[in-house]
Every structure is written in structure tokens, then in C-alpha cells.
Design a protein around this motif. Sequence first.
Motif, PDB file in Angstrom:
ATOM      1  N   PHE A   1       8.238 -25.489 -37.153  1.00 19.58           N
ATOM      2  CA  PHE A   1       7.532 -25.856 -36.022  1.00 19.58           C
ATOM      3  C   PHE A   1       7.087 -27.231 -35.905  1.00 19.58           C
ATOM      4  CE2 PHE A   1       7.166 -21.236 -34.558  1.00 19.58           C
ATOM      5  CZ  PHE A   1       8.023 -21.411 -33.257  1.00 19.58           C
TER       6      PHE A   1
ATOM      7  N   GLY B   1       9.810 -29.708 -36.980  1.00 22.25           N
ATOM      8  CA  GLY B   1      10.931 -29.928 -35.912  1.00 22.25           C
ATOM      9  C   GLY B   1      10.234 -30.623 -34.832  1.00 22.25           C
TER      10      GLY B   1
ATOM     11  N   LEU C   1       9.905 -34.340 -35.537  1.00 21.16           N
ATOM     12  CA  LEU C   1      11.124 -35.052 -35.474  1.00 21.16           C
ATOM     13  C   LEU C   1      11.690 -35.382 -34.039  1.00 21.16           C
ATOM     14  CD1 LEU C   1      13.400 -33.269 -38.449  1.00 21.16           C
ATOM     15  CD2 LEU C   1      12.103 -35.430 -38.513  1.00 21.16           C
ATOM     16  N   MET C   2      11.549 -34.603 -33.276  1.00 17.05           N
ATOM     17  CA  MET C   2      12.080 -34.860 -31.931  1.00 17.05           C
ATOM     18  C   MET C   2      10.876 -35.701 -31.211  1.00 17.05           C
ATOM     19  SD  MET C   2      12.822 -30.951 -30.400  1.00 17.05           S
ATOM     20  CE  MET C   2      11.550 -29.833 -31.022  1.00 17.05           C
TER      21      MET C   2
ATOM     22  N   VAL D   1      11.693 -39.701 -31.893  1.00 19.93           N
ATOM     23  CA  VAL D   1      12.976 -40.205 -31.370  1.00 19.93           C
ATOM     24  C   VAL D   1      12.468 -41.026 -30.071  1.00 19.93           C
ATOM     25  CG1 VAL D   1      15.050 -39.701 -30.309  1.00 19.93           C
ATOM     26  CG2 VAL D   1      14.566 -38.520 -32.390  1.00 19.93           C
TER      27      VAL D   1
ATOM     28  N   LEU E   1      18.543 -36.962 -35.632  1.00 17.99           N
ATOM     29  CA  LEU E   1      17.265 -36.313 -35.942  1.00 17.99           C
ATOM     30  C   LEU E   1      16.676 -35.560 -34.868  1.00 17.99           C
ATOM     31  CD1 LEU E   1      15.172 -37.447 -37.957  1.00 17.99           C
ATOM     32  CD2 LEU E   1      14.271 -39.163 -36.380  1.00 17.99           C
ATOM     33  N   PHE E   2      16.785 -36.033 -33.702  1.00 24.39           N
ATOM     34  CA  PHE E   2      16.312 -35.158 -32.441  1.00 24.39           C
ATOM     35  C   PHE E   2      17.037 -33.565 -32.590  1.00 24.39           C
ATOM     36  CE2 PHE E   2      16.039 -33.161 -28.548  1.00 24.39           C
ATOM     37  CZ  PHE E   2      14.403 -33.409 -28.047  1.00 24.39           C
TER      38      PHE E   2
ATOM     39  N   ILE F   1      18.423 -32.226 -35.033  1.00 23.83           N
ATOM     40  CA  ILE F   1      17.978 -31.371 -36.210  1.00 23.83           C
ATOM     41  C   ILE F   1      16.609 -31.117 -36.123  1.00 23.83           C
ATOM     42  CG2 ILE F   1      17.248 -31.775 -38.525  1.00 23.83           C
ATOM     43  CD1 ILE F   1      20.061 -31.112 -38.585  1.00 23.83           C
ATOM     44  N   GLY F   2      15.750 -31.839 -35.452  1.00 24.16           N
ATOM     45  CA  GLY F   2      14.352 -31.269 -35.214  1.00 24.16           C
ATOM     46  C   GLY F   2      14.270 -30.049 -34.225  1.00 24.16           C
ATOM     47  N   PHE F   3      15.099 -30.181 -33.232  1.00 21.90           N
ATOM     48  CA  PHE F   3      15.314 -29.053 -32.151  1.00 21.90           C
ATOM     49  C   PHE F   3      15.606 -27.887 -32.759  1.00 21.90           C
ATOM     50  CE2 PHE F   3      17.862 -26.844 -29.147  1.00 21.90           C
ATOM     51  CZ  PHE F   3      16.847 -26.557 -28.109  1.00 21.90           C
TER      52      PHE F   3
ATOM     53  N   PHE G   1      15.441 -27.001 -35.942  1.00 22.94           N
ATOM     54  CA  PHE G   1      14.229 -26.412 -36.940  1.00 22.94           C
ATOM     55  C   PHE G   1      13.502 -25.717 -36.145  1.00 22.94           C
ATOM     56  CE2 PHE G   1      13.906 -29.705 -40.454  1.00 22.94           C
ATOM     57  CZ  PHE G   1      14.943 -29.342 -40.913  1.00 22.94           C
ATOM     58  N   ALA G   2      13.171 -26.247 -34.898  1.00 26.69           N
ATOM     59  CA  ALA G   2      12.221 -25.436 -33.815  1.00 26.69           C
ATOM     60  C   ALA G   2      12.770 -24.289 -33.277  1.00 26.69           C
ATOM     61  CB  ALA G   2      11.795 -26.305 -32.541  1.00 26.69           C
TER      62      ALA G   2
ATOM     63  N   ALA H   1      12.511 -21.562 -36.144  1.00 23.15           N
ATOM     64  CA  ALA H   1      11.123 -21.186 -36.406  1.00 23.15           C
ATOM     65  C   ALA H   1      11.135 -20.126 -35.361  1.00 23.15           C
ATOM     66  CB  ALA H   1      10.259 -22.335 -36.045  1.00 23.15           C
ATOM     67  N   THR H   2      11.284 -20.396 -33.829  1.00 23.63           N
ATOM     68  CA  THR H   2      11.143 -19.352 -33.079  1.00 23.63           C
ATOM     69  C   THR H   2      12.033 -18.329 -33.111  1.00 23.63           C
ATOM     70  OG1 THR H   2      11.323 -21.662 -31.519  1.00 23.63           O
ATOM     71  CG2 THR H   2      11.539 -19.254 -30.453  1.00 23.63           C
TER      72      THR H   2
ATOM     73  N   TYR I   1      18.633 -18.689 -39.821  1.00 24.30           N
ATOM     74  CA  TYR I   1      18.980 -19.805 -40.425  1.00 24.30           C
ATOM     75  C   TYR I   1      20.536 -20.279 -40.025  1.00 24.30           C
ATOM     76  CZ  TYR I   1      14.983 -21.697 -42.647  1.00 24.30           C
ATOM     77  OH  TYR I   1      13.724 -22.075 -42.830  1.00 24.30           O
TER      78      TYR I   1
END
Lengths: 249, 332, 286, 364, 241
Positions: free
Chosen positions: B296, B299, B302-303, B306, C97-98, C100-102, C104-105, C108-109, C217
Motif C-alpha cells: 500500500f 504503491g 509511486l502514484m 507522478v 510508474l503510476f 505500477i503503483g496502482f 501494487f495498491a 494489497a487491496t 499477484y
Amino acid sequence: MTLLKVEHLKKSFGGLKVTDDVSFSLSAGERLAIIGPNGAGKTTLVNQVGGVLHADQGRVLLNDTDVTSWPSYKRVAHGLVRTFQISKLAPDMPVIDQVALAIHQRDGSIGQMWRSKNSYPHIIDEAANILAELQLTRVAHNTPSEMAYGDQRLVEVALALALRPKVLLLDEPMAGVPKSEAQLVLDALERLPADLGVVIIEHDMDLVFRFASRILVLANGAVLADGTPDEIRRNDVVRAVYLGKEGQI
Amino acid sequence: MTLSPVSAGMAMRQSPWGWLGYVAALAVIFLLYWYLPGQLLILTRIAMIAILVMSLDLVTGYGGLPTLGQAAMFGMGAYAAGLFAKFVMPDPLLGLLVAAGSGALLAFIAGLFLVRYQGLAFLMLTIAVALIMQNLASKLQFITGGDDGLSGFEVSPIFGQFQFDIFGVTGYWYSMIVMLVSFAVLRRIMRSPFGLCCVGIRENRDRMAANGTRIYPHLVKLYTLSGVFAGIAGGLFAQVNQVVGLDSLGFELSAEALVMLVLGGLGTLSGAIIGTTLYTMIHHFAATANPFHWLFVIGGLLMLVVFLPKGFLQQLMRRLGLNVLALFGRRA
Amino acid sequence: MLLLSNILIDGIVYGMVLFVISVGLSVTMGLMRFINLAHGAFAMMGGYVTAILVREQGYPFVTGLLVAIVATMVVAALLETFVFRFLYKKTELQQVLFTIGFTFACIATANFFAGAYIQQIPLPELLQGSISLGERTLPKQRVLVVVAGFVVVLLIWLLISKTRFGIWLRASVDNAAMSSSLGINIRVVQCATFAAGAGLAALGGVLGAELMPLEPYYPLKYLVLMLVVVAVGGLGSISGTLAAALLLGVIDTTSKYLASDFGTFFFYAAMIVLLALRPEGILRRH
Amino acid sequence: ETVKVGIIAPFSGPFAHYGKLFKDGAESYLAQQGGKFGGHDIQIIYRDSGGPNPGGTKTVAQELIVNERVDYLGGLVFTPNAMAVAPLIQQSKTPTVIFNAATSSINTKSDYFVRTSYTLWQVTVPIAQWAKKQGINKVVTAVMDYAPGVDAEAAFKDEFAKQGGEVVESIRMPLNTNDFSPFAQRIKASGAQAVYVFLPGGPPNLGFVNAYNQNGLREAGIQFLGTAEMDEFDLQKFGDASLGLLTSFHYSADHDSDANRQFKDAMKKQAADALANYASVGAYDGMRVIQKMVEATDGKKDGDKAMAAIKGFEWESPRGPAKIDPDTRHITQNVYLRKVERKDGILVNAEIENFGPQRDHGLK
Amino acid sequence: MSQLLALEGLEAGYGPLTVLHGVSFGIAEGERVCLIGRNGVGKSTTLKTIMGLTDYRRGSVAWKGTDVARRSTVDRARMGIGYVPQTRDVFPSLTVEENLIAGLRNRPASEIQHAYQLFPRLQERRNNPGTALSGGEQQMLSVARTLLGNPQLLLLDEPLEGLAPIICEELMHAFDQLSQQHGVAILLVEQKVQEALKFAQRALILDHGAVVHEGPTAELIEDPSVLDRHISVAAVPGQTH
Ligand SMILES: Nc1ncnc2c1ncn2[C@@H]1O[C@H](COP(=O)(O)OP(=O)(O)OP(=O)(O)O)[C@@H](O)[C@H]1O
Ligand SMILES: Nc1ncnc2c1ncn2[C@@H]1O[C@H](COP(=O)(O)OP(=O)(O)OP(=O)(O)O)[C@@H](O)[C@H]1O
Ligand SMILES: [Mg+2]
Ligand SMILES: [Mg+2]
């Protein structure tokens, strides 16, 4: 002395003959203008001479060397330099760097990995002078993406000059540049060494007739006329397909 | 030679850092060592990965070629250093040289093929090269140890003086200094005409071609250079950990390196270091504090990044660095 | 002979699964030029919603699937409106980047709410079991995947090349400012396309779940696979994506029958060769 | 004085569930003992190793030993990670209990390793013997193509040949396989009576079992022989597809004994979603071993004394009687033949045969 | 004639840079106005600001009396403003015909015949991709595409650039007709000052982001000293005729 010789060049896109058996030559010191209707094949011709496109048939001779199969970088190294009708600049690099880069390429120091780029004062100097000549000093540290279109066109010319060409191909260098600034380009070209050959494509007849010592008229990919400005001016066919009545001078 | 009046004002501004910057960096390294002895291992890891990320910055930041296969050269360097120590000699500096060389060799050979492509094609091809290297390392079990990893090698003391110790002190200084030297070398190289040329290629290839510049050899050179430093990073990793696993060639490492790079900012070597530090720290602390939910955190980060203004992180780190320095100054 | 037909059958079916899970990515990444690495997250969402509806709420499979697709599209449209659209102007790497971050989130959710377990989607009676193909059998579920794949290709092709929507889409991707100046409502076009991409992702997540089981995953695990298919197919070419998926599917299956000791070597070697020869996509000239 | 135990396991990433299993197993045992071993408070420190990642694992182990000054280490899911910490624990004399990693040779890398899980040889050898006894003469092996898979294949082939059986084909399935149909078809075509399988947990398991059913292997009567495949973690997800599949393993949550019931109770108290399976029992028993060592050293850090104390140590584990082999420091335990059945609506591994105590057959 | 468009104290720019420092002028229905000035003074920026493509700071853009300064570009286009950008901006992944259709919005595809009538050349190159066109053809396409939107006000940013003289003539004639017969108002930015003055009824001279002169074109043609002062065209020798 003949700098550039184009012999029986042919090129088609699919079924469309874009260059149809074009021959011409350019001798040292000559200022040749190529004119013709839109889509006549002028840019395509320059692309073949410059090596961006490969001709289907025919030959291109540079200083009597056959360069038809050479890639464009090799032609540039031998003094054949061109500008683009539709600007090709690095959008986010300061203009002065772009000019310096061209000079580095010319004098062979571009692959230098250890000396700082700031330790070449003569190159920075030269780049600054070229920009000053075209009154671009005020935008030297700007990047093309934040420059007015007309200024971008001038940078395009600056880059060509930085390469110290022997043959210079200019594809509508003055389009979008106001007359006052177009004069700067002409002045800069005047100052170039006298033995330089210049080919210019331009739709502004004022400039063409002022600048050119010879004019080649293309239509539908083929040579329609080739002669001195006076001959062309008097040519009825050229008037009909290209100049129009207003264009009479 | 002096500049003419026209261009005098035009010379590119010299960076205010210079030698002073490196002295300051050494001071920071020393202060970290002094005040954070418990974090030496994680700091060592940051230093090693930062070299990898800098090498990635060459290709992706300067050359404009996004790659997800940088681990190929890293792993190559790691295995080379490990095998060199195991079968040839345990000297660390020679080992590092071998790692650099093998990273460069792989990058050169792969680069001859890869840099013909751009964009997505290049990206996927780099993935494939790294995967094939990983497959190879897995199949060559009798040399590399395969899935079980390459271990059982020792590295002799640096200069015959500094033994790698269980507290990680030697490893810390070794990695930090190699990182600093790599940074200095790369910074110098990227400020040369060659560096400018690479940026030009990134910005507009057609322009460079019209200048008469051949794109291909320059990119091969750049890719090989990047291989040298990825190899060094891998070599360090092998020497400090004294074990090399298949993960050192893995996709995850490449992807993480790319994320760190973009996080810190492309095309500035300091960005590579900042990104690595930030990502590794957050991973470390979030994963220690609440390993289940660190995804979390990372992630979200990273968001967020940007949408931060350009250069924000650089500013932040600089200010943070100054504050930290001031803090130590007061306490010391 | 049996071997050959086995290879072809399994290869084409596997290829179709690859296509179904990648086609949504091909839409966002190829047609919208948006590097949407969160594609798998939308697929996962579709799969999880279907699994919960069908397994726990007892909905019929088709209803569950449709609800899941619509739900995913709505969520995607909302996300696009409030978040993702601001990324179109960013660089490709920032998009990476964004998203990938999303992703990940999202992982996790999923982990948080449903645990690290695999989510099975119970198949309806109709899709259970296998049909007989002479010497061998083929699960009915995979027949559905093949049919769905062809339908999707046809629909997208019609939409993109035969309707004005397709022209608007390509125009707004080429030059958003100019498109607006011509009165094209690029917001609607982009939002709809993004949602459609997510809907396709959801469809792929559900239909592909037999081979690529849904678990937290999922969005990362199959990302490279999807990227391979899209890259070999060529950005923006749906038919290319189909061709690439089928070809890669057959190659991978062949290597499993004849040379499985080489692992995924042939799959990646094929990708290298295809990309090297046709960097712009399998159906396009360099 | 507090005794510190460092547990290294994946707490993030795709294998994070191992971390949770270890945590639940270890803490439930500790809770059962009232938080103290031999009168000493026990503090557990968890560190994340991620997946197979020897370099990173070594770093966290080093941190635990140097910074946290732990007395014992535990955990370790993957073989390369375990191998990587060997030199460290050897140098620092830190007793380390392996809760999972299942390659035989790990224990030879350091004198301070002790293992409470299993090895592939340990569980494979008995099923190879059993198969031959059932009149199965031709077997095909199908394993995932990585070190543990290769290890499992070797174990089966070796023992089955010894018994006079024939392995007609050895299939190695690439690690990233999604579609198992081709392998199912190959197994079918091989003419074998049974297939010996090794798969890592999760999606590949499910994929293989689906392929086994959908391609008609079950109808064709090709017996499924496995080891860890029917792990309780995913078992319910298999559904009816898994009914009747045979595995040979050292622990089933269905094991009928008081020790196992106590274990399951302790787990329930620990967390509502805590799961009893081979990983959590490995951690549970691992803590039992650490308790023994703490008692023997009276809470002081003395690696050699601690190790000496557990050689030959015997106790009643939830899996049945267990003993640490003094030579190999590996657990000697019963291995059972289990069959997937439905009991009260849920799927369980019913123990249908006890192969008796087995040592690690992988170390000769 | 009623005001179609009125700019009042308009300030706009790009990011931190302000280019327009208070531009005010109006255009009546069916009126032909030309906007001239040196390189980089903000001519293109003025047009882009009317279209809503720059960063707006203050001032008003009134369309038929209502302020639209904060409306989206699409809205403005749909209200009847057509824009031909200086950089042509042909869509490279569309063919010529598709480029034209993109300009049609929801009108039937048969309407593109009008474009082909104006530029027969485009019909010949109907299936060429947008990038495989000569510079002049791209210019034709850009103009034609915008005309297909039936604008009431046409913003033209150097439409003659790169066109052969004979085509220039035809094009100016076409614009003339459009304005005279269909009452389309035209705001023309052009470097070819003489042509622009001949075409327009009123001229605006822009310098440093502000209108520095406004008046009927006839005056400027008669008395070029104003031009001299602001854009020094007369400094160039050898003007036409
Ligand atoms: N790649 C291509 N494929 C097909 N046709 C092309 C391609 N490039 C150019 N053409 C066509 O070839 C013809 C000649 O183009 P070219 O660009 O040489 O014209 P030009 O004389 O430079 O015209 P202008 O004065 O308008 O710049 C044009 O009609 C154009 O449509
Ligand atoms: N996208 C941009 N970002 C930042 N600055 C810009 C941008 N476009 C233009 N500018 C700046 O705004 C100023 C005005 O530019 P504009 O394009 O409006 O000039 P112009 O009058 O149209 O010139 P030209 O005759 O050369 O087309 C210039 O100084 C230019 O540097
Ligand atoms: Mg042209
Ligand atoms: Mg302009």
C-alpha cells in the motif's frame, strides 16, 4: 566545377511516379532554386539527394563520386547538408546545445567522452556566432518547444550552417518566416563561401527571383523547365501551372 | 582560448558543486557511518543498487531507451565476480574489474543487436535477453549453482588490509566509495560531447541523422558503458554478500531499478541515487514495520510521485540533506 | 498425426487465451498509447467480482460475468475521469510508474479483503466437462474462449475501422488539442475507450481464469506475458495481437510437447525473432 | 533475561502467506507456553526475505545477528536463502531452525542448522516403494523444472528403480507454465500407470489438477502420486477435481491425535484465519526445538551447548512422534499416505496408511 | 453588423510565461480581419487563446455576447469557431479521407465532396496516410478539414505557407467567397503582408503581446509607414511590383 550531379533519378510510391527521370547538376557557387506546384516531388527529390530516401533508379554524384547507395550520414560528412520542410529539431534541448552538437559532429569531437563539453570554447563561440547572425541570440537557451514557429525555422537553417556544407539543400527554409527575417537568412547565405552550391526550394517568388542564379521547375515529378530566372519568368507554361496571374513579376 | 563577447554570456553554466560536492558527500558517508551504525547494511545495499540505477539511467535517462533487462548485466557481473573469487583469485579489486569487463562484454554483444530497436520492441527484447541469461544460469548448474545460488567463495581483504567483516563495516566503505567514484566518472562522461550526443539521440534521432551523426555506434557505446557499471554493481553485490542467486538476473530487480530511477528523476545521476535511497528506505522501513501492507505504502508513493512537480524530490532531498547536516553539526 | 493435431488444438486454444487476456491491454496501450500496466488489475477485478457473485451469491455464471464487466467498466470510467486522464500528457515512464503503483495498491487491496488464496469461479453445468474430438477431449470452457476471442476481434475491428468513433479515437490519440479544435469530444472518446479496455480486461480475467488462476499477484504475474503478446502484435493492431497470440501459443505448446526441457526458451526466442524482424508488429512492414 | 529469536520469512510479495503461517505457528506455540521458555521471556523479531533472494536474506540475517543480537534464527522458506545464511551462522554460532526449506544438503552447510520440516527424499521414497507394491510398474514423472523439482524427480527415480519399477518418461515442466494440457497429453501418451508429480504451491497446482481431470487422465486410470500438492492452504479451491488424489506427506491437518488437536486449538486462539498445514506445523515444532535449546542453555547464548542438547531430542508433534536425528540434525518423522476426501463438506487429506518413521533418505 | 467575437484585456501564456498582455479587439459577423506582426510576438498565441489552447490568465473572450473564456475547446469549436493551426497538425495515423471525416463531426460523409471540390489534389491522394503528403498538401488538408466543420468564424494561422502561388490565389479566392457568400468571419494571421492586407477589411498589428495598431487595411496600403514602424517590411528591398 560540378559539385552535385543528379542523373535520371526515378522514384515511385506504389503506382505514383513522384520523381520521373530528373536530371540536373549544380556547379560551385551556383544558387539553384527548385520550384513547382505542391506535390510536384520537390521534397522527395531532395530526400533522394540527401539520402533519406533511396531512388528506384538513377545516380547521384557528389564531387564526381557516386553516392547513390551511401547512407545520409556519409553524405553529410562529405559536405552535403539539408534542411527540412517540416522542422526536425530536438524539442527539449536548448538551441545553443543543438548547434554546438552539430559543430562537434563536424569537427569529429562528438564521440569525446572525457572532456567536458564546456571546455570547447571555440565551439561555443562558433555556435553563438551563428545564432547571432540569424538574430537568435535571445532564444539561445530556449528549447524549440517553447519557441515561436518562425524562430524554429531559423534554427533549422542555423544547424545547416553549423555543418559548413559544400552543397546546401534548403527545403522551404523561409516558410513561416516574415520577410524581414527571411532577409537575414539570405544575408547569411550571401556570406557563405563563394564556391558553395545551394539548392533552395521555395514558394515565395520574390525570394526565389532575388536569390537564384538558375531555376528548375518540377511538375508531376518531371522537369518542366530549367533556365535562368529571366527565362523562367517568361515561360508561359510555368506561368500557367505554377505562378498564376498574380505571380507574374 | 577566450570567448568572444557574443558568446561569453552564453557558455553553459558551470555546476556550483564541483570538488566541494564530493568532499561533502564523503562527509555524509562518514556521518552516516558514525551515527547510524545499525543501518550500515541497508546503506551498503543502497550504494550498490544506486550504481545499478545509475547505469540504467545511462540507457533510459540519457539514451531514452526504457529497458527492463538491466539485471542481465548486473547478474553477469555478480556471477563473474563470484566465479573469479572462487576459481581464480580472491582479490576484490581485480574481481570488480572482471565484473565490469564481463558486464561490458555482455552489454556490447547484446547491444549490437538491441540498440537497433526502440520503444516497446527494445523494452521487450531487453526482457528477453535477461530471461535467457537467467535460464542459462539456471541450466549451467554445475558452474553457477543453479537455483541454489553460487556460494562458498571468499573475498580477500581489500589492499590486503581491510577484511570483510560480519558487521559490514568494510562492505560499507567499499560500496560507498565505489559508488562515489562511479558517480564522478559517469557525471564527467555524461557532461562530455558524447553525453550531449546521447541526449540529442534521445530527443530527436532524425535531427542527429541530418547532422551526419550515426546513431548506432553511439548507442552501442552507451549501452556498453552502462554494462560496465551494471557489472560493477553486480560485482560489489557478490563480493559483499558472498553469495549470488538467480534473482540477481531477475525481472524483478530490473523492474525495481526502473521504478527507482523514474522515482528519482531521469537523466540526472543524482536522481538515480535519490530514487534508490527513497525506494529502498521505504521498502525497508515499511516492510519492517508492517510487512503485510507495505505494498500500500509503496504503491501510494509511486502514484503520488507522478503528480509531484518536476524536480520536487531533488529539492526535497537537498533540503533534507542540509537539515540533516545541520543537525549533526549541532550535535557533534 | 495425433501429436500434430494435439499441438495445433492445444496451441490455438492457448493462443486464444493469451489473446483474450491481452486484448484489453492492446486497446489501451495500442490504440490510446497509454502505458496501462494496471491492465491486470482490471482483469483481476472482473475475476474477483465474478467469483464472489457466482460462488458466494449464487448468481448464474453469465449474469455474474456481465455484472463484473459492467462494474469494472464503471470503476474504470470513474478512475479515468478523476485520475488516469491526467496521465495521458505525462511521459511513458511516468505512466509506467503510476500504473505500477496502482497495481501494487490493487494487489494489497485484494490481499487485504480476500487473502492470498486463489479465487475459483465455478463454471455452469453447460461449460463443465469436455467435448470429444475423436482421439482426445477438449474442455468446453476453452471452446467458449475461442468463440469469445473471435467475436471480440470482429467487434473491435468493426468499431475501429468502420465507425466514426474509431476515427475520433485515433485522431484524439494523434493530437488531442487539434481534435478538440475540430469539435471532437475527446473526453468522451477517451473515457469510453479506457472503460472498454477495462471491460475487455475483465472478460479476459474471467475467461482466462482456468489457466491463469486469480490471486492477488495476478496483475503482476502475467504482465510480461501480456506485454509480449501486445508488442509482437504491434501497437494499435488488434488483428496483429490475435495473430501474435495464436502464433506464440502454438510455439509455446510445440515446445511443451517436443522440448520442454528448454523451459520458456523457445517462447522468448520466438519473441526475439518476431520482434527483430517486425519491430512494428507481426502484420506490419518495418 | 529475554531471549531473542529472529524469524526470516517472506512477509511481502507472492510468498507472503508463508510469513503469516510461520508467525501463527510460532506464536501459537509460544502462547501455549505462556510466552516463556524455561522461565525466560521470548521476543520474536520478524524480518522479510521476499522470495528466493540469497543476497537480501543474508543481509537481514546479518542485521538480526549483529544489530538485534538474536540468540536463535528460524524460518527460511527457500533453499538458496538458507544456503546464504550458512556461513554467517557458522561464524556467529547461531542455532538456526529451518521451518521449511526442503533440500537435503542444506544441513551439511553449517553445524548450526536443525530442520523441523521435511525433505523431498523423505516423503518421496515411501510412496515409490508403495507404488511398486501396488503393482504399478510404469510411472511417468512430471516435475516443475527447478531445483526442488529435479530433487524430487531424482528421489523417485532412484527409489523406484531400486524397487524394480520403470520410469518411462521424465517430464520437466517449465516454471512459468500456465497451460498444462500438453503435459497431460504427454502423460496420457506415455502409457504409464501412474504419474509422480512435483509442483510448487498455488496456481500451477490448480492448473495441473484441472488438466489431469479435463484431459481424461483420471478416467484412463492413471494414478496421481504427489507429495505437498494437496496442501491445506489451497485444498478447498480444488473442489471435486481433487477427490481421491493420493499424496505422501508428513503432516495432514486431519491427523487424529491429541497433540494435533491442541495445535489446531492453539492456532484458532492465535488468529481466526490461522491455518494448520505443514508450514505452520514446521514453525510450531521449530519453536518446540528452540524451547529445548533455551532450557538447555538457561537462556544464555551458547550455540554449541544448544545444538548438543537437541541432538536426539524426541517429542510428540502434531504430526506424530518426532525426533531430531543426531547425525543430520534433520527431523525423523512418520510419513503418511493420504487421500483427498470430503468430510463434513470440506476437503481433507485423510491418512489411509502410515509408512512409519522415516529419516532423510537424501543424505547417505 | 453585430459583434461575433470580442476580446477584452486578454492575458494568456504558457505555464509561467505570459505572452499576451491585454489583447483587445472585436470581429463582426462576416468580417475579414488580418493580424500581423513580427516573429514571436504572439499571433499564434492569440488564435490559440481564442480556441482555449493556452493557459488563460484574465480578460474576456466573448462569443456573441457571452463570455466563453473558461469554456472547453470542444465547446468553442461546436459553437462555430474553426481553427487552422500554423503547424497544420494533420493526424498521421488517419488517411486523408479519415482526416476529413474527423472534421465533419456528425454530418454525413458525403459532405467531404465539398473539400474535394476545393482541393482536387486531396481527392487524388484520398487514401494516403496523413504523413505521406507533401507539405503543401498537408496545408490543404488542414484547411479543408476545418472548413468541413462549417465554422462561423475561421481562425487561419498562416494558411498560405508552403503553397504554390497559384494555389495561394485560389485559396484566397475561396476564403473570399466563404466570407462574401456565406458570411463567415475570418481572422487571418499571415506573413505575406501584402496578400493579407489585400484580403482583409481591417488590420491589427500585434507587438509584444498587445495590439499596437488597428485600422482599415486601405490605410496601411496607402501609408506603409505604420507597417515600417511596427514590422519594418519596407526594410526589405524589392517588394512585389
Ligand atoms: N511516403 C509516401 N507515400 C506515398 N506518397 C507520397 C509519400 N510521400 C510523398 N508522397 C506523395 O508524393 C508527392 C510528392 O511529394 P513531395 O513532398 O515531394 O512534394 P513537394 O514538391 O515537396 O510539394 P510541396 O511544395 O507541397 O512541399 C505528393 O503528392 C505526395 O502526396
Ligand atoms: N508551447 C509554448 N510554450 C512556451 N512558450 C511558447 C510556446 N509557444 C510559443 N511560445 C512563446 O510565445 C511567444 C509567442 O509565440 P507565438 O507562436 O504566438 O508567436 P507568433 O507571433 O505566432 O510567431 P511566428 O510568426 O513565428 O509564428 C514566443 O516568444 C514563444 O517563445
Ligand atoms: Mg515539399
Ligand atoms: Mg505563429
